[in-house]
Write a protein that holds these residues in place. Sequence first.
Motif, mmCIF file in Angstrom:
data_model
loop_
_atom_site.group_PDB
_atom_site.id
_atom_site.type_symbol
_atom_site.label_atom_id
_atom_site.label_comp_id
_atom_site.label_asym_id
_atom_site.label_seq_id
_atom_site.Cartn_x
_atom_site.Cartn_y
_atom_site.Cartn_z
ATOM 1 N N ASN A 178 -21.630 -62.102 -3.673
ATOM 2 C CA ASN A 178 -21.512 -62.532 -5.059
ATOM 3 C C ASN A 178 -20.409 -63.577 -5.163
ATOM 4 O O ASN A 178 -19.442 -63.788 -4.483
ATOM 5 C CB ASN A 178 -21.217 -61.601 -6.000
ATOM 6 C CG ASN A 178 -19.769 -60.762 -5.563
ATOM 7 O OD1 ASN A 178 -19.529 -60.178 -4.819
ATOM 8 N ND2 ASN A 178 -18.819 -61.105 -6.378
ATOM 9 N N ASP A 180 -18.744 -64.979 -9.473
ATOM 10 C CA ASP A 180 -18.582 -64.443 -10.682
ATOM 11 C C ASP A 180 -19.956 -64.307 -11.612
ATOM 12 O O ASP A 180 -19.972 -63.529 -12.213
ATOM 13 C CB ASP A 180 -17.440 -65.118 -11.371
ATOM 14 C CG ASP A 180 -17.467 -66.610 -11.681
ATOM 15 O OD1 ASP A 180 -18.272 -67.313 -10.801
ATOM 16 O OD2 ASP A 180 -16.930 -67.195 -12.582
ATOM 17 N N GLU A 182 -22.907 -63.662 -11.010
ATOM 18 C CA GLU A 182 -23.675 -62.460 -10.936
ATOM 19 C C GLU A 182 -23.421 -61.574 -11.791
ATOM 20 O O GLU A 182 -24.136 -60.594 -12.243
ATOM 21 C CB GLU A 182 -23.715 -61.890 -9.580
ATOM 22 C CG GLU A 182 -24.449 -62.606 -8.376
ATOM 23 C CD GLU A 182 -23.693 -63.946 -7.951
ATOM 24 O OE1 GLU A 182 -24.189 -64.595 -7.100
ATOM 25 O OE2 GLU A 182 -22.732 -64.172 -8.415
ATOM 26 N N PHE A 183 -22.179 -61.424 -12.492
ATOM 27 C CA PHE A 183 -21.608 -60.292 -13.194
ATOM 28 C C PHE A 183 -21.637 -60.856 -14.933
ATOM 29 O O PHE A 183 -21.076 -60.156 -15.727
ATOM 30 C CB PHE A 183 -20.255 -59.982 -13.084
ATOM 31 C CG PHE A 183 -20.299 -59.260 -11.804
ATOM 32 C CD1 PHE A 183 -20.618 -57.978 -11.486
ATOM 33 C CD2 PHE A 183 -20.017 -59.964 -10.639
ATOM 34 C CE1 PHE A 183 -20.787 -57.343 -10.263
ATOM 35 C CE2 PHE A 183 -19.899 -59.311 -9.212
ATOM 36 C CZ PHE A 183 -20.271 -58.139 -9.072
ATOM 37 N N LYS A 184 -22.377 -62.126 -15.215
ATOM 38 C CA LYS A 184 -22.504 -62.401 -16.528
ATOM 39 C C LYS A 184 -23.889 -62.399 -16.920
ATOM 40 O O LYS A 184 -24.868 -62.658 -16.423
ATOM 41 C CB LYS A 184 -22.131 -64.338 -16.475
ATOM 42 C CG LYS A 184 -20.768 -64.320 -16.003
ATOM 43 C CD LYS A 184 -20.549 -66.046 -16.035
ATOM 44 C CE LYS A 184 -18.769 -66.266 -15.656
ATOM 45 N NZ LYS A 184 -18.654 -67.450 -15.631
ATOM 46 N N ALA A 185 -23.894 -61.730 -18.356
ATOM 47 C CA ALA A 185 -25.307 -61.579 -18.738
ATOM 48 C C ALA A 185 -26.086 -62.655 -18.890
ATOM 49 O O ALA A 185 -25.885 -63.791 -19.240
ATOM 50 C CB ALA A 185 -25.196 -60.884 -20.040
ATOM 51 N N GLN A 189 -29.113 -59.260 -19.518
ATOM 52 C CA GLN A 189 -29.003 -58.361 -17.918
ATOM 53 C C GLN A 189 -28.433 -59.260 -17.038
ATOM 54 O O GLN A 189 -28.256 -60.461 -17.088
ATOM 55 C CB GLN A 189 -30.329 -58.057 -17.345
ATOM 56 C CG GLN A 189 -31.183 -57.118 -17.966
ATOM 57 C CD GLN A 189 -32.541 -56.961 -17.231
ATOM 58 O OE1 GLN A 189 -33.382 -57.755 -17.097
ATOM 59 N NE2 GLN A 189 -32.624 -55.749 -16.923
ATOM 60 N N LYS A 190 -27.456 -58.296 -16.147
ATOM 61 C CA LYS A 190 -26.584 -59.262 -15.141
ATOM 62 C C LYS A 190 -27.262 -59.419 -13.875
ATOM 63 O O LYS A 190 -28.008 -58.336 -13.572
ATOM 64 C CB LYS A 190 -25.375 -58.388 -15.120
ATOM 65 C CG LYS A 190 -24.386 -58.395 -16.287
ATOM 66 C CD LYS A 190 -23.204 -57.420 -16.019
ATOM 67 C CE LYS A 190 -22.195 -57.192 -17.284
ATOM 68 N NZ LYS A 190 -21.155 -56.482 -16.996
ATOM 69 N N ASP A 193 -26.754 -56.653 -11.552
ATOM 70 C CA ASP A 193 -27.449 -55.025 -12.067
ATOM 71 C C ASP A 193 -29.026 -55.318 -11.408
ATOM 72 O O ASP A 193 -29.814 -54.307 -11.269
ATOM 73 C CB ASP A 193 -27.512 -54.903 -13.262
ATOM 74 C CG ASP A 193 -26.126 -54.625 -13.713
ATOM 75 O OD1 ASP A 193 -25.026 -53.840 -12.790
ATOM 76 O OD2 ASP A 193 -25.597 -54.784 -14.762
ATOM 77 N N ALA A 216 -14.469 -62.071 -12.899
ATOM 78 C CA ALA A 216 -15.712 -61.679 -13.983
ATOM 79 C C ALA A 216 -15.271 -60.650 -14.678
ATOM 80 O O ALA A 216 -16.070 -60.253 -15.721
ATOM 81 C CB ALA A 216 -16.923 -61.406 -13.117
#
Length: 296
Positions: A178, A180, A182-185, A189-190, A193, A216
């Motif tokens: 990853n 950062d 990948e952790f932003k909606a 949805q991220k 996830d 993130a």
Amino acid sequence: MNSRRRFLQQSSAFLAASVLAPRFLSAQSFTNRPVGIQLFTFFGKFDQDVKGNLQKIAELGYTEIESAFSMLPGFYGMKGKEFMALNKDLGLNWVSHHVVGAPLKPRPGMDMSRFPKMVNLRDDAQQAVDNAAEAGVKYLVCANIPIDTKEEVTQAVETLNKAGELAKKAGLTFCYHNHDAEFKALEGQKPFDIFASQVPADLLKFELDLGWASKAGVDVVELFKQHPGRFPLCHIKDFDSEFKNILPVGEGVVNYKRIFDAAKSGGLEHFFVEHDFPKDAFESLRISKKALDAIL
């Protein structure tokens, strides 16, 4: 009576030691984990003297290697088995290899014509798996993949499932690395996830870049609890207080002691220091190794 009391005391001490020993040994075994390097740290320079640079890495006390994209064909101008043999001769363990998930999107003004063709998982998954398996590495890692739109995330899930199945058949463990983003909606949805839920755990593990995840705003310890044992690999980098500049480990704000204290729950087995485009790669790695020796 004294003999009986002494016997009970000794028996209790022995019992306590036998119960606590596995925990103690587990902690000891973790502190002795080898620390490695992601060779992207030397991007553009490593190819100039492959053997000499590996020798210097070994002299710094690093023992494991994770390879990445090279401007030379194959693995830094060598076939997989040749590069593996070179590492072994120098006392290094070549553990994993990075490959891009899809053709790179050129940045404005970037001349892609000077780059050699890059194997990517979307178009060349079987070739990427075959190359890694023949070389003898244990892990194949998707270094990045387009996730700017919902459609790209959907395509990424398809690519990761396919690559994971091929890797499993070849005896490789497939991971996703990853940044950062990948952790932003994205539309609620991220991407992380989505990947974790839509690609089975037996097909996809994660190489958690601890620095980018921290940037993130991710609580890494909580992430380990949510997905126990799914993080066999990790990248270690540090950031300044504003998370704008990458720094050698120990010179920034990432709380690595807290993260490493929870390493067992995440399943961490291999630790790779990475510093993107440092001014002096070897000096950064020297500083990072000293800090990690103190933390671990």
